[in-house]
Write an enzyme that holds these catalytic residues in place. Structure first.
Site, PDB file in Angstrom:
ATOM      1  N   SER A  54      98.795   1.996 -27.919  1.00 32.74           N
ATOM      2  CA  SER A  54     100.021   1.525 -28.555  1.00 32.74           C
ATOM      3  C   SER A  54      99.669   0.498 -29.611  1.00 32.74           C
ATOM      4  O   SER A  54      98.581  -0.109 -29.589  1.00 32.74           O
ATOM      5  CB  SER A  54     100.936   0.891 -27.500  1.00 32.74           C
ATOM      6  OG  SER A  54     101.889   0.042 -28.073  1.00 32.74           O
ATOM      7  N   TYR A 109     100.621  -6.362 -21.401  1.00 31.61           N
ATOM      8  CA  TYR A 109     100.739  -5.042 -22.021  1.00 31.61           C
ATOM      9  C   TYR A 109      99.661  -4.852 -23.079  1.00 31.61           C
ATOM     10  O   TYR A 109      99.009  -3.800 -23.141  1.00 31.61           O
ATOM     11  CB  TYR A 109     102.128  -4.886 -22.636  1.00 31.61           C
ATOM     12  CG  TYR A 109     102.367  -3.543 -23.286  1.00 31.61           C
ATOM     13  CD1 TYR A 109     102.388  -2.374 -22.539  1.00 31.61           C
ATOM     14  CD2 TYR A 109     102.584  -3.446 -24.664  1.00 31.61           C
ATOM     15  CE1 TYR A 109     102.616  -1.141 -23.138  1.00 31.61           C
ATOM     16  CE2 TYR A 109     102.820  -2.226 -25.272  1.00 31.61           C
ATOM     17  CZ  TYR A 109     102.831  -1.070 -24.509  1.00 31.61           C
ATOM     18  OH  TYR A 109     103.051   0.156 -25.108  1.00 31.61           O
TER      19      TYR A 109
END
Length: 324
Positions: free
Chosen positions: A156, A182
């Site tokens: 990502s 994350y």
């Protein structure tokens, strides 16, 4: 090697366009998270191209409903947070005697509140990285037996939030931040592909990581609407603030399918992809600018990739490349 190759595709390319003219008849693929969002679009495209697709799911019944009517799709059970579940899936697949041509590790969670899974691991690092690390290593015999197998790790733009917290990857010190966690997990996805490619290339197995783009999927389920408004992602009426920057699931699936199948990537590996091309390196001043494409340098450092591999093997107890 981490620079564009002018693939002829772009951010609006769809899954069908990537696979046009590619016949996957007789090929076997596994797609984690393959029953929702980008994963579902990926499964559908692979099946339409003739592949037999195995979709491991934490909720097999829900997966069955989502995949109903798709040709040659097989559903199995998998909880990436549970290493026994990971081993069970791998054992069942290996017992079938099949080769594995494509492994797409697309499942993941984002910005989750602090949760401990497995052996006390932080959940985002565990689900997004460690579970897939263990699964890939356990499936290694089938990947090695395949004809030029490819492993694809979904990362990502969030990898640009930060690197690996080597001294405290599980936030045991109490300073948990869901976005830093994350970012660490998404950096881990890229480093995993870098080192797997280094280890597997001699066996004909190549690995890639990618950034699929911004898509409206269930990945935001841990975020309140008010938080997304504050981040500038959403308007107060619940509509997306910048719909022109968002991709459809079919567009979001395109880069992963290109990584898994394209002859343009023959002889290449260990690369981070974006908008159906190889991505360049982003400068330090642009790391937090979502409108600037590119990869953070810390995510492709080969020494860090090897270090993460060793750490992951120690944590999971699985390493297909361990030598006596």
């Amino acid at each position: 090697m981490q620079k564009k190759i002018d693939s002829g595709f772009g951010r609006n390319t769809t899954a069908a366009e990537v696979l046009a003219g590619i016949d996957l008849t007789g090929r076997v693929a596994i797609v984690t998270g393959g029953y929702s969002g980008i994963g579902l679009a990926t499964t559908r495209a692979l099946a339409d191209a003739g592949a037999h697709v195995v979709v491991p799911a934490r909720r097999p019944q829900l997966a069955g409903q989502a995949l109903a009517g798709l040709p040659d799709v097989e559903i199995d059970e998998l909880d990436l947070a549970d290493l026994n579940s990971v081993a069970g899936l791998a054992d069942r697949f290996l017992a079938s005697g099949r080769e594995l041509d494509i492994l797409i590790n697309a499942a993941g969670i984002m910005a989750a509140p602090l949760q401990r899974v497995g052996k006390g691991w932080e959940s985002q690092f565990a689900v997004n990285h460690l579970g897939h690390f263990a699964l890939t290593n356990r499936l290694w015999p089938a990947l090695r037996a395949g004809s030029g197998a490819r492993v694809v790790a979904f990362s990502s733009l969030g990898h640009r939030f930060g690197g690996i917290r080597w001294e405290d990857p599980h936030f045991d010190s109490g300073d948990y931040d869901k976005w830093i966690a994350y970012g660490q997990a998404k950096t881990a996805n890229v480093l995993f592909a870098v080192h797997l490619d280094a280890l597997g290339a001699s066996s004909g197995v190549r690995a890639f990581a990618l950034q699929p783009g911004t898509i409206d999927t269930g990945l935001v389920r841990h975020l309140e609407q008010s938080e997304m408004v504050a981040l500038g992602w959403m308007n107060s009426d619940g509509t997306w603030a910048h719909p022109e920057t968002m991709k459809t699931p079919e567009q979001g699936a395109a880069t992963g399918l290109w990584a898994a199948t394209s002859p343009q990537l023959d002889g290449r590996g260990g690369l981070y992809l974006e908008d159906v091309d190889v991505a360049g390196i982003v400068g330090p001043d642009d790391l937090l600018d979502a409108q600037v494409a590119g990869l953070a340098t810390w995510a492709v450092d080969p020494q860090d990739a090897a270090r993460l591999w060793d750490l992951s093997a120690e944590l999971t107890g699985v390493n297909a490349f361990e030598t006596d």
